[in-house]
Design a protein around this motif. Structure first.
Motif, PDB file in Angstrom:
ATOM      1  N   ASN A  15      75.753  38.062-117.548  1.00 61.55           N
ATOM      2  CA  ASN A  15      76.475  39.183-116.943  1.00 61.55           C
ATOM      3  C   ASN A  15      75.856  39.601-115.617  1.00 61.55           C
ATOM      4  O   ASN A  15      76.571  39.927-114.667  1.00 61.55           O
ATOM      5  CB  ASN A  15      76.527  40.373-117.892  1.00 61.55           C
ATOM      6  CG  ASN A  15      77.555  40.196-118.974  1.00 61.55           C
ATOM      7  OD1 ASN A  15      78.541  39.497-118.794  1.00 61.55           O
ATOM      8  ND2 ASN A  15      77.328  40.817-120.103  1.00 61.55           N
ATOM      9  N   VAL A  44      84.279  45.357-118.055  1.00 59.61           N
ATOM     10  CA  VAL A  44      84.103  45.336-119.513  1.00 59.61           C
ATOM     11  C   VAL A  44      85.339  44.738-120.189  1.00 59.61           C
ATOM     12  O   VAL A  44      85.223  43.931-121.113  1.00 59.61           O
ATOM     13  CB  VAL A  44      83.792  46.752-120.051  1.00 59.61           C
ATOM     14  CG1 VAL A  44      83.806  46.771-121.566  1.00 59.61           C
ATOM     15  CG2 VAL A  44      82.451  47.230-119.529  1.00 59.61           C
ATOM     16  N   SER A 143      77.197  43.989-121.746  1.00 57.38           N
ATOM     17  CA  SER A 143      77.949  44.516-120.605  1.00 57.38           C
ATOM     18  C   SER A 143      77.366  45.837-120.106  1.00 57.38           C
ATOM     19  O   SER A 143      77.737  46.308-119.029  1.00 57.38           O
ATOM     20  CB  SER A 143      79.421  44.683-120.956  1.00 57.38           C
ATOM     21  OG  SER A 143      79.594  45.691-121.913  1.00 57.38           O
TER      22      SER A 143
END
Length: 163
Positions: A15, A44, A143
């Motif tokens: 991420n 997200v 996330s």
């Protein structure tokens, strides 16, 4: 728990790389007026969609392949055991042990054991749901890194660094 910790760390790194590569995009969106919250929710949501699709595909493929792969592994194990038994018989002979006074050995009186030659693998729906839940939870946890990074970015700084 160790697997979950390692996977969340790997997802965290992926991420962060994703955010770093899309930094200019974030700067442009922020410059034209998109709020930090909306931008964060977009990232997200993207992660959740990719995760959901991948988990569903993985669960379906796993469900279809569980029985054939299990039977293949079982067949391989049966062949290995039979090969080992054949080697033992060849190395030590098939005849009985010589009669030694004071020793009573009986190797031929074994119990009959029913062997398993196939596996009926059934994918339990609750287990699949639990695994999907764990996957989504790991995605949300990883996330958090992207959420924090997006909140820290200043659009003008990002656009200056680009040029």
């Amino acid at each position: 728990l160790i697997t979950l910790a390692i996977s969340s760390l790997v997802l965290f790194v992926i991420n962060m790389i994703n955010i770093r590569e899309r930094k200019y995009e974030i700067g442009v969106f922020r410059t034209i007026g998109m709020s930090k919250l909306k931008l964060t929710l977009q990232f997200v949501l993207e992660l959740l969609m990719v995760t959901g699709i991948a988990l569903i595909i993985g669960a379906v493929i796993g469900g279809f392949l569980a029985k054939p792969v299990g039977n293949m592994l079982l067949e391989n194990e049966i062949q290995t055991v039979q090969s080992e038994q054949q080697q033992i018989a060849e190395n030590f002979g098939k005849g009985g042990m010589p009669n030694i006074p004071g020793m009573q050995m009986q190797f031929n009186n074994r119990e009959q054991v029913k062997t398993i030659d196939s596996i009926e693998a059934v994918v339990d729906f609750t287990v699949v749901l639990q695994l999907l839940g764990i996957g989504i939870l790991l995605t949300l946890m990883s996330s958090l890194a992207s959420m924090i990074s997006i909140q820290r970015f200043s659009p003008l700084t990002i656009l200056k660094e680009r040029s």
